[in-house]
Each structure stands twice: as C-alpha cells, then as structure tokens.
Design a protein around this motif. Structure first.
Motif, PDB file in Angstrom:
ATOM      1  N   LYS A 190       0.852  -1.199   0.000  1.00 50.36           N
ATOM      2  CA  LYS A 190       0.000   0.000   0.000  1.00 50.36           C
ATOM      3  C   LYS A 190       0.878   1.236   0.000  1.00 50.36           C
ATOM      4  O   LYS A 190       1.822   1.321   0.784  1.00 50.36           O
TER       5      LYS A 190
ATOM      6  N   GLY B 147      -7.816  -1.598   0.980  1.00 53.13           N
ATOM      7  CA  GLY B 147      -8.934  -1.749   1.910  1.00 53.13           C
ATOM      8  C   GLY B 147      -8.518  -2.242   3.271  1.00 53.13           C
ATOM      9  O   GLY B 147      -7.375  -2.654   3.486  1.00 53.13           O
ATOM     10  N   PRO B 148      -9.468  -2.174   4.211  1.00 52.31           N
ATOM     11  CA  PRO B 148      -9.151  -2.465   5.613  1.00 52.31           C
ATOM     12  C   PRO B 148      -8.979  -3.946   5.899  1.00 52.31           C
ATOM     13  O   PRO B 148      -9.919  -4.723   5.776  1.00 52.31           O
ATOM     14  N   CYS B 149      -7.776  -4.334   6.290  1.00 47.66           N
ATOM     15  CA  CYS B 149      -7.547  -5.747   6.600  1.00 47.66           C
ATOM     16  C   CYS B 149      -6.207  -5.876   7.301  1.00 47.66           C
ATOM     17  O   CYS B 149      -5.165  -5.756   6.661  1.00 47.66           O
ATOM     18  N   THR B 150      -6.229  -6.087   8.602  1.00 42.93           N
ATOM     19  CA  THR B 150      -4.943  -6.315   9.267  1.00 42.93           C
ATOM     20  C   THR B 150      -4.594  -7.790   9.118  1.00 42.93           C
ATOM     21  O   THR B 150      -5.468  -8.661   9.157  1.00 42.93           O
TER      22      THR B 150
ATOM     23  N   LYS C  86      -4.766   6.906   3.735  1.00 39.78           N
ATOM     24  CA  LYS C  86      -5.100   6.564   5.139  1.00 39.78           C
ATOM     25  C   LYS C  86      -3.853   6.416   5.997  1.00 39.78           C
ATOM     26  O   LYS C  86      -3.894   6.608   7.204  1.00 39.78           O
TER      27      LYS C  86
ATOM     28  N   ASP D 275     -10.143   1.638   5.965  1.00 36.59           N
ATOM     29  CA  ASP D 275      -8.744   1.354   6.257  1.00 36.59           C
ATOM     30  C   ASP D 275      -8.220   2.281   7.363  1.00 36.59           C
ATOM     31  O   ASP D 275      -7.396   1.890   8.203  1.00 36.59           O
TER      32      ASP D 275
ATOM     33  N   VAL E 221      -9.498   0.761  10.736  1.00 38.78           N
ATOM     34  CA  VAL E 221      -8.791  -0.430  11.228  1.00 38.78           C
ATOM     35  C   VAL E 221      -7.346  -0.093  11.603  1.00 38.78           C
ATOM     36  O   VAL E 221      -6.787  -0.667  12.535  1.00 38.78           O
ATOM     37  N   THR E 222      -6.760   0.865  10.900  1.00 41.74           N
ATOM     38  CA  THR E 222      -5.362   1.199  11.191  1.00 41.74           C
ATOM     39  C   THR E 222      -5.255   1.966  12.515  1.00 41.74           C
ATOM     40  O   THR E 222      -4.308   1.781  13.282  1.00 41.74           O
TER      41      THR E 222
ATOM     42  N   GLY F 246      -3.513  -0.971  13.687  1.00 43.81           N
ATOM     43  CA  GLY F 246      -2.332  -0.889  12.821  1.00 43.81           C
ATOM     44  C   GLY F 246      -1.073  -0.481  13.591  1.00 43.81           C
ATOM     45  O   GLY F 246      -1.132  -0.035  14.738  1.00 43.81           O
ATOM     46  N   ARG F 247       0.041  -0.619  12.917  1.00 43.79           N
ATOM     47  CA  ARG F 247       1.331  -0.223  13.512  1.00 43.79           C
ATOM     48  C   ARG F 247       1.451   1.292  13.567  1.00 43.79           C
ATOM     49  O   ARG F 247       2.128   1.846  14.423  1.00 43.79           O
ATOM     50  N   THR F 248       0.740   1.969  12.624  1.00 42.72           N
ATOM     51  CA  THR F 248       0.780   3.429  12.568  1.00 42.72           C
ATOM     52  C   THR F 248       0.292   4.040  13.886  1.00 42.72           C
ATOM     53  O   THR F 248       0.759   5.094  14.311  1.00 42.72           O
TER      54      THR F 248
HETATM   55  O1  LIG Z   1      -2.938  -1.264   6.265  1.00 47.95           O
HETATM   56  C1  LIG Z   1      -3.193  -1.773   7.329  1.00 47.95           C
HETATM   57  C2  LIG Z   1      -4.519  -2.335   7.617  1.00 47.95           C
HETATM   58  O2  LIG Z   1      -5.394  -2.295   6.518  1.00 47.95           O
HETATM   59  C3  LIG Z   1      -2.171  -1.862   8.409  1.00 47.95           C
HETATM   60  O3  LIG Z   1      -1.579  -0.626   8.628  1.00 47.95           O
HETATM   61  P1  LIG Z   1      -0.195  -0.463   9.424  1.00 47.95           P
HETATM   62  O4  LIG Z   1       0.880  -0.406   8.383  1.00 47.95           O
HETATM   63  O5  LIG Z   1      -0.322   0.780  10.208  1.00 47.95           O
HETATM   64  O6  LIG Z   1      -0.063  -1.674  10.322  1.00 47.95           O
END
Ligand SMILES: O=C(CO)COP(=O)(O)O
Ligand SMILES: NC(=O)C1=CN([C@@H]2O[C@H](COP(=O)(O)OP(=O)(O)OC[C@H]3O[C@@H](n4cnc5c(N)ncnc54)[C@H](OP(=O)(O)O)[C@@H]3O)[C@@H](O)[C@H]2O)C=CC1
Length: 347
Positions: free
Chosen positions: A109, A143-146, A198, A257, A260-261, A265-267
């Motif tokens: 992404k 799209g949103p998916c960890t 995002k 996205d 979920v982030t 997410g790591r962000t």
């Molecule tokens: O793109 C993500 C979920 O859709 C994960 O984002 P991170 O890189 O912040 O973990």
C-alpha cells in the motif's frame, strides 16, 4: 488447483496463505533476502515469527530467495508481499522473472510522489519499471484488513483493483472465502490513493490517543477527539480523491482502512507516542524494527499537496491536518492540533 507464488514473506502476504490454501491452491512462499529467518522458522515449525501465528499445515511450500526461479516455475499467479521499502528491490529483481502470461497482485500500500506534484500508484510505478517489451498484468489489494485478523479469519472486506476485470475475477476466485470478501474495481487510481492516504491520516488521528494518555502514560483514551480527527481526515482524503480524479466511492476503502489502522495498525503506535510528547526521533527509536510505512507515505502525500498548491491546483488551508502531521514528522514541530482550522460555516 492453481499455484500462487508469494514473493515477500512478511505479515500480510503470509496471512493471505490462509484463504489461498483453504481454496485448495498451492502457495509457494518465497522470503526476500531479509526474510531468511522467517522462512527458516516457518518451514521448521509452521510458526510465522512476525505474524505470530501458526501458518496453514498443508498447501504451503517454503523457499529462500535463491530459489525464486524454482518457485516461479509453472506458477499461475504471483503475489508481491513487500512493503514500500522493498518496492524498488521487487521491481529490479523479481519483475523481470515473471512470465508475461502470469498476473501479479500487490499487497503493498502506498504511492510514489512525482516531481510535478502528482501521485503515481504502485501498479503504475511497477509498470514503468518493466523491462523494455515486457507486458505484465499488475493489480493490487486495497482496503481495511490487518494481517493477524485475516489469519484469525475475522470477516474482512477489501478491493482488488486493476485494469482488466477478467483478471480481477480470476484473482477473486483464488482468494475469496466465507470470511475474506473481495470487491473489484478498475479505478486503480481511486482505490490505491484512498488506501495510501489513510496511512498519513491514521497517524494524525492516533495523535489524539497519545494526547489523552498523556506524557506520563497515566491518562485514559478519549473518543471525542479521535472522532473529530477522523472526520477531518475523511474530509481531506475525499478532497484529495477529487483532485486526482479517483471515484468518490473509494472513500469507503480509505475510511475503512483508516478505522482499522487507528485501532489495529502499527501506525497507531507512532502516532500515540508523538501525541504523548515524544520527539519524532525518540518515537522512531522506541519502535525500531517495526514496519512504519505511514511515515514515508505521509511525507510523500504532503509533498504532493505542497507542490500542487504551488501550482495553484489546491489550497494548503484545505489540508490542515495533513500539514500538521508533515510538520511533526519532517520539521520537528510539537503536536498542537489546529482545531480551529477544522471549523466550517455553511449557509
Ligand atoms: O494497512 C493496514 C490495515 O489495513 C495496516 O496498517 P499499518 O501499516 O499501520 O499496520
Ligand atoms: N500488516 C498488515 O496488516 C497489512 C499490510 N498491508 C500492506 O502490505 C505490505 C506489506 O506489509 P507487511 O506484510 O505488514 O510488512 P512486513 O514488514 O511484515 O513485510 C514486508 C516485506 O517487505 C520486505 N522488505 C522490507 N524492506 C525491504 C527491502 N528494502 N528490500 C526487499 N524487501 C524488503 C520485508 O522484509 P523484512 O522481513 O525485513 O521486513 C518483508 O518481506 C505493506 O505495503 C502494507 O501496507 C496491507 C494490509 C494490511
């Protein structure tokens, strides 16, 4: 049964081995030169050390990078599993090895900022890097998916994008399961830019998490401020989508996205530390070893927006949150959310 070669054995590509093997396909998981330990551990025990999950028992074969040509022999599709940091490596080393008849799907992404201020999606960037005369179908997932929740088979809804709907339908057949829901879109610019944006805004919203927790870490997470920043993010993302001519419906993937982030997410980790008052350098030091693509993408997005503003194509004042995130990351600014600049009057 199809053979799908995954190049890059990071968290997201490896998580996609669940739907692919469940559908009866053979997954050939190839580690990059940086994934040596992941492949060794997963081959020996089935455990993926960074995804922190046991990979499927059946249907996966493991390869080190030296054996990538063997892994590509007779394959029906290729999945690119590298992060933004590995894109140039993939383009240089792997793209030339993929037969023209084999389509490619990117989990990566992000986007590249061009000198004129415009953004180029990763699929278009990969196409620009193809050796002369080579033709490949290059598609991507947005799209949103960890990754870890996909591995746990939580319901996830994503979009596969590319220019050929028939190829997208083939990819959908390979990966769709009862819990992995796939929409298709030929609006590559719209899907890819929405999910790239995002990255920058998830960092912006997570600042509110850190501000509420406070410098000593004793505070309690608040939701009003996060929701306010979420709304402002969607507004700025929607505006940018219009400027780059992406379809308005793509805000669904971008906003999903973003959600979920912010939560998973790591962000969130870097945004939270910055919100708690850590300097950018100290926060990055704390999170050493964690993939933090959002820093690169926020910087690129802000760079595009600034260049477009110079050309009179947009107003910087329409992007106060993005500009603040950029100033924190790249100009050493302290966190000071520009709340009043989010206020509007409609009459
Ligand atoms: O793109 C993500 C979920 O859709 C994960 O984002 P991170 O890189 O912040 O973990
Ligand atoms: N994790 C998630 O939940 C999701 C991730 N994505 C996207 O998927 C992509 C991959 O993310 P994810 O799997 O989580 O990340 P990881 O960090 O787990 O994996 C990244 C992959 O890229 C490789 N890589 C990194 N730098 C280089 C380099 N310089 N040269 C060659 N290869 C390199 C990694 O090697 P190494 O082992 O050293 O890291 C690894 O194979 C990202 O673009 C991300 O935005 C999309 C949705 C969800």
């Amino acid at each position: 049964m199809s053979i799908i070669t995954f190049v890059g054995a990071g968290q997201m590509a490896s998580a996609l081995s669940f739907p692919a093997t469940e559908n009866g396909h053979e997954v050939r998981l190839v580690g990059t030169h940086l994934d040596r330990e992941i492949i060794e551990t997963a081959e020996a025990s089935g455990f993926h050390p960074t995804l922190k999950r046991q990979l499927p028992n059946e249907g996966i074969k493991y390869y080190q990078i030296e054996d990538v040509e063997l892994a590509l022999d007779g394959t029906n599709a290729v999945l690119c599993g590298v992060s933004s940091f590995g894109v140039d490596w993939f383009c240089e080393k792997i793209l030339p090895l993929i037969p023209d008849s084999v389509p490619l799907l990117l989990v990566t992404k992000g986007m590249i900022a061009l000198a004129d201020g415009f953004m180029i999606t990763y699929p278009d960037y990969f196409i620009s890097k193809l050796p002369d005369g080579k033709k490949l179908s290059i598609n991507a997932i947005g799209g949103p998916c960890t990754s870890y929740e996909l591995a746990d088979k939580d319901h996830s809804a994503v979009a596969f994008c590319g220019t050929d709907i028939e190829i997208l339908r083939r990819f959908k057949k390979l990966f769709e399961t009862s819990y992995y829901h796939i929409s298709l879109s030929t609006d590559v610019v719209g899907v890819e830019c929405a999910v790239a944006l995002k990255n920058a805004y998830a960092l912006g919203v997570s600042l509110a998490v850190g501000l509420a927790i406070g410098t000593d870490g004793s505070g309690k997470e608040h939701y009003n401020s996060q929701a306010a920043l979420f709304g402002q993010s969607v507004k700025e993302m929607k505006h940018l989508l219009e400027i780059i001519n992406g379809g308005a419906e793509n805000i669904i993937y971008g906003a999903g996205d973003l959600y979920v982030t912010i939560f998973g997410g790591r962000t969130r980790k870097i945004g939270t530390l910055l919100g708690r008052g850590f300097s950018f350098e100290k926060a990055m030091g704390e999170l050493e070893g964690i993939t933090l693509e959002s820093i690169v993408i926020a910087t690129r997005t802000a760079c595009c927006v600034r260049r477009l503003a110079k050309r009179g194509m947009l107003q910087l004042s329409d992007f106060p949150l993005l500009m603040h995130v950029d100033n924190i990351i790249n100009n050493g600014a302290a966190v000071d959310i520009p709340w009043t600049s989010f206020e509007t009057e409609k009459y």
